[in-house]
Motif scaffolding. Sequence first.
Motif, PDB file in Angstrom:
ATOM      1  N   UNK A 118     -31.157   7.268  11.823  1.00 54.66           N
ATOM      2  CA  UNK A 118     -32.391   7.070  12.571  1.00 54.66           C
ATOM      3  C   UNK A 118     -33.011   5.677  12.435  1.00 54.66           C
ATOM      4  N   UNK A 119     -32.942   5.033  11.266  1.00 50.33           N
ATOM      5  CA  UNK A 119     -33.650   3.751  11.135  1.00 50.33           C
ATOM      6  C   UNK A 119     -33.154   2.672  12.099  1.00 50.33           C
ATOM      7  N   UNK A 120     -34.092   1.929  12.615  1.00 48.30           N
ATOM      8  CA  UNK A 120     -33.750   0.772  13.443  1.00 48.30           C
ATOM      9  C   UNK A 120     -33.763  -0.462  12.552  1.00 48.30           C
ATOM     10  N   UNK A 121     -33.372  -1.575  13.109  1.00 48.45           N
ATOM     11  CA  UNK A 121     -33.353  -2.821  12.342  1.00 48.45           C
ATOM     12  C   UNK A 121     -34.771  -3.268  11.978  1.00 48.45           C
ATOM     13  N   UNK A 122     -35.766  -2.767  12.682  1.00 48.72           N
ATOM     14  CA  UNK A 122     -37.158  -3.138  12.410  1.00 48.72           C
ATOM     15  C   UNK A 122     -37.766  -2.356  11.252  1.00 48.72           C
ATOM     16  N   UNK A 123     -37.090  -1.313  10.827  1.00 48.75           N
ATOM     17  CA  UNK A 123     -37.634  -0.467   9.769  1.00 48.75           C
ATOM     18  C   UNK A 123     -37.612  -1.184   8.421  1.00 48.75           C
ATOM     19  N   UNK A 124     -38.598  -0.870   7.589  1.00 49.12           N
ATOM     20  CA  UNK A 124     -38.630  -1.357   6.223  1.00 49.12           C
ATOM     21  C   UNK A 124     -37.769  -0.408   5.393  1.00 49.12           C
ATOM     22  N   UNK A 125     -36.642  -0.904   4.924  1.00 50.70           N
ATOM     23  CA  UNK A 125     -35.685  -0.068   4.206  1.00 50.70           C
ATOM     24  C   UNK A 125     -36.316   0.628   3.007  1.00 50.70           C
ATOM     25  N   UNK A 126     -37.199  -0.057   2.313  1.00 52.31           N
ATOM     26  CA  UNK A 126     -37.821   0.541   1.124  1.00 52.31           C
ATOM     27  C   UNK A 126     -38.717   1.713   1.500  1.00 52.31           C
ATOM     28  N   UNK A 127     -39.426   1.610   2.611  1.00 52.71           N
ATOM     29  CA  UNK A 127     -40.262   2.729   3.060  1.00 52.71           C
ATOM     30  C   UNK A 127     -39.396   3.909   3.504  1.00 52.71           C
ATOM     31  N   UNK A 128     -38.309   3.607   4.205  1.00 56.32           N
ATOM     32  CA  UNK A 128     -37.410   4.685   4.650  1.00 56.32           C
ATOM     33  C   UNK A 128     -36.804   5.400   3.442  1.00 56.32           C
ATOM     34  N   UNK A 129     -36.355   4.633   2.454  1.00 58.07           N
ATOM     35  CA  UNK A 129     -35.802   5.245   1.244  1.00 58.07           C
ATOM     36  C   UNK A 129     -36.849   6.077   0.518  1.00 58.07           C
TER      37      UNK A 129
END
Length: 132
Positions: A118-129
Amino acid sequence: KELAMRRGLAATFASKPFGGPRGVGNGGHLNVSLWRGEDPATGGDEDGLSPTARHFIAGVLAHARGLEALAAPTPGCYARHGNWAPTRADWGHEDRNVCIRVKSRDCAPGEAYVEYRAPSASANTYLVLAGL
């Protein structure tokens, strides 16, 4: 971006920088390996999933709507859905339309993993994790 401009190129971090229905979208997929201590917790049944892996997938799918706020933080992120990006909160093995793809077939124990698409390139990886 500045370095690219100096070389006559354009760099962008937009989720779908090129228009049209077949335009390529940038994804930020996350590959997740589940472990219990020193032992892999992914492999198991005929789908290559252990009970732990099934519970992890069920939890992500149960919260897919809320996780989308972290995975797709800008309106442009939604333009990439349907172009090799997930269109539904489901899971599968080789289905690129689902938000969770399980890579377990033809894998040795410990090599299987879950791909959260689901994550796009604009997503903050740390928030998604943190959301996962």
